[in-house]
Design an enzyme around this catalytic site. Structure first.
Site, PDB file in Angstrom:
ATOM      1  N   CYS A 183       0.640  -1.809   7.214  1.00  0.00           N
ATOM      2  CA  CYS A 183       1.563  -2.591   8.040  1.00  0.00           C
ATOM      3  C   CYS A 183       1.315  -4.099   7.857  1.00  0.00           C
ATOM      4  O   CYS A 183       1.611  -4.641   6.805  1.00  0.00           O
ATOM      5  CB  CYS A 183       1.474  -2.161   9.501  1.00  0.00           C
ATOM      6  SG  CYS A 183       2.913  -2.671  10.481  1.00  0.00           S
ATOM      7  N   HIS A 204       2.303   3.943   9.681  1.00  0.00           N
ATOM      8  CA  HIS A 204       1.187   4.310  10.548  1.00  0.00           C
ATOM      9  C   HIS A 204       1.093   5.835  10.604  1.00  0.00           C
ATOM     10  O   HIS A 204       2.101   6.534  10.547  1.00  0.00           O
ATOM     11  CB  HIS A 204       1.392   3.765  11.957  1.00  0.00           C
ATOM     12  CG  HIS A 204       1.355   2.274  12.045  1.00  0.00           C
ATOM     13  ND1 HIS A 204       0.212   1.551  11.792  1.00  0.00           N
ATOM     14  CD2 HIS A 204       2.327   1.366  12.350  1.00  0.00           C
ATOM     15  CE1 HIS A 204       0.476   0.262  11.945  1.00  0.00           C
ATOM     16  NE2 HIS A 204       1.744   0.124  12.278  1.00  0.00           N
TER      17      HIS A 204
END
Length: 495
Positions: free
Chosen positions: A340, A437
């Site tokens: 991320c 994630h």
């Protein structure tokens, strides 16, 4: 309100006394008793987030509690999530959607009233669906300077008329004083709701503590309903404060696993680290040793360095540059991974035209991958199911939480997944990053990646695994409930 739905509120004498895991354990125990139960936390301040199937963002802790209850996570379980961004500001996530970024005073001026309405609406919806709601407070209910704007503690208990348990951490010392002081600072109507005291993180013989418990019950008139033993194993932390014990716990895993053919993975402890629950599956791998590296510390010689998620990518990137850790990474010859915000840092540039993280402009990244990122006001929050192309074909699921769009130069990097825009690698596979994630939760994909690292070191491969880390998480939640079952008078809830 539905008269059929019962509730219990769990508050603490301070933060990190064990409220989150106690709620998870109670949810699992009630589930095993055949009850339809849901967790609830009105307001959570955390950078560990999860995305529900509907695309709503909630605290990961409430997702964990929902899994303990055997139900899908839902936005009603955490209607307000505050995500700190530094400089006393937080992003406000209301009903699963980011609505503002502001300082504490501004938050209470703008959002206190609508937030309380959201809390009441969420509770009403849960009451229509479940037999039990186990509510978690935040911090302490006795912060007298904050009481008038505390959404998460006794305001919820009073609204529900809910019996309440007060939890204290005896491992810190002073637990009895913490209990007595907390009770004295509560208003009479609030104190009247306290029906039980729980002493958590106890090490030693119960009989040595019993005189203190007898005194506490006699002094307060409230029964001690649990003395919970210290658990010497790791479950997900609610927020980054809980990570301060992390290095010791991770080192202990290394001692248990031994130094054999054990991969060493260093995770950079960014100042605004987010979604560190991504690494729970790696922590559960007996052939992996994880350790934190703080900016300013020596990187050492790990097999892999991971740049985790960040709530403020540019600020954390600047911290790497100022402390010399960015220079260490450029000299490092091992594998580098970005998740991320970490993925964004691996690229050539990060543009912030709207000044979302400070001064508008375009900033240089670490330059490991030919990626350009533009930070955008709109936040992407969605669950993902796709197929990996690398390190081997495998089904993959996870979730996205990010503000930014990344473009890749196909001449210099390759996509990792069939779905575009989720992740890229360099041609050698030494450097890669992903927006996904929960990527390491996928057993088959994780083992393919670990075995590729082991192959390069000349080590035997680990057995392939099918399935998902959710199966191990279920076992952990069962272990949690069974470890505390004999030490907790939870069955009185069924009476």
């Amino acid at each position: 309100m539905s008269s059929a739905c019962r509730s219990l509120m769990v508050v603490g004498t301070s933060s990190h006394v064990g409220k989150t895991l106690l709620v998870a354990a109670l949810c699992r125990l009630l589930k095993k008793a055949g009850k339809k139960v849901a967790p609830f936390k009105a307001q959570n301040m955390s950078l560990n987030a999860y995305v529900t199937p509907e695309g709503h963002e909630i605290a990961y802790a409430q997702a964990l509690q929902a899994w303990a209850a055997g139900i899908p996570p839902a936005v009603e379980m955490n209607p307000i999530l505050l995500k700190p961004q530094g400089n006393l500001t937080s992003q406000v996530v209301l009903n699963g959607v980011a609505v503002d970024t502001c300082r504490a005073g501004e938050y209470y001026e703008r959002w206190f009233a609508p937030a309380w309405e959201a809390v009441k609406t969420a509770l009403a919806r849960l009451q229509q669906q479940y037999e039990w709601i186990i509510c978690e407070g935040a911090g302490s209910p006795a912060e007298v300077n904050l009481k008038h704007r505390d959404l998460a503690n006794t305001r919820v208990a009073l609204h529900l008329g809910s019996p309440t348990w007060l939890v204290a951490d005896i491992d810190r010392g002073g637990a009895l004083a913490h209990v007595v002081g907390t009770l004295q600072l509560l208003e009479p109507a609030e104190r009247a709701l306290i029906r039980g005291i729980v002493i958590n993180k106890f090490r030693g013989a119960r009989e040595l503590l019993q005189p203190g418990l007898d005194w506490l019950e006699n002094y307060t008139g409230i029964p001690v309903v649990g003395v919970l033993p210290w658990l010497d194993w790791v479950l997900p932390q609610e927020d980054s404060m809980g990570l301060e014990a992390g290095p010791q716990l991770w080192e202990n895993r290394r001692e248990r696993a031994g130094r054999g053919s054990c991969l060493e993975i260093a995770v950079i402890r960014l100042p605004q680290v987010a979604n560190f629950s991504d690494f729970d599956p790696l922590l559960a791998e007996p052939s992996v040793h994880l350790r934190w590296v703080h900016p300013g510390q020596s990187l050492g010689s790990p097999d892999v360095v991971i740049l985790p998620g960040s709530k403020t990518t540019l600020k954390d990137l600047l911290a790497l540059q100022k402390t010399g850790l960015a220079d260490q990474l450029r000299l490092y010859s091992g594998h580098i991974v970005g998740i991320c915000g970490g993925l964004q840092m691996l690229g050539q540039t990060i543009a912030d035209p709207a000044g979302l993280e400070g001064v508008a402009g375009t900033y240089p990244g670490l330059g490991f991958l030919p990626l350009t990122t533009v930070l955008q006001p709109t936040k992407v929050t969605q669950q993902v199911q796709t197929q990996s192309r690398w390190p081997a074909p495998a089904p993959v699921q996870g979730y996205e939480i990010h503000q930014g769009s990344t473009q890749a130069d196909p001449a210099g990097c390759l996509p990792i997944f069939e779905q575009e825009g989720l992740g890229w690698r360099d041609p050698t596979g030494r450097v890669w990053g992903s927006y996904l994630h929960g990527l390491f939760d996928n057993h088959r994909w994780r083992r393919h990646w670990l075995n590729e690292l082991r192959r390069q070191k000349g080590w035997d491969p680990l057995p392939e695994l099918e399935g998902h880390y959710a199966q191990q998480r279920e076992e952990l939640l069962d272990c949690l409930a069974e470890a505390w079952r004999p030490h907790l008078e939870w069955q009185q809830l069924l009476e």
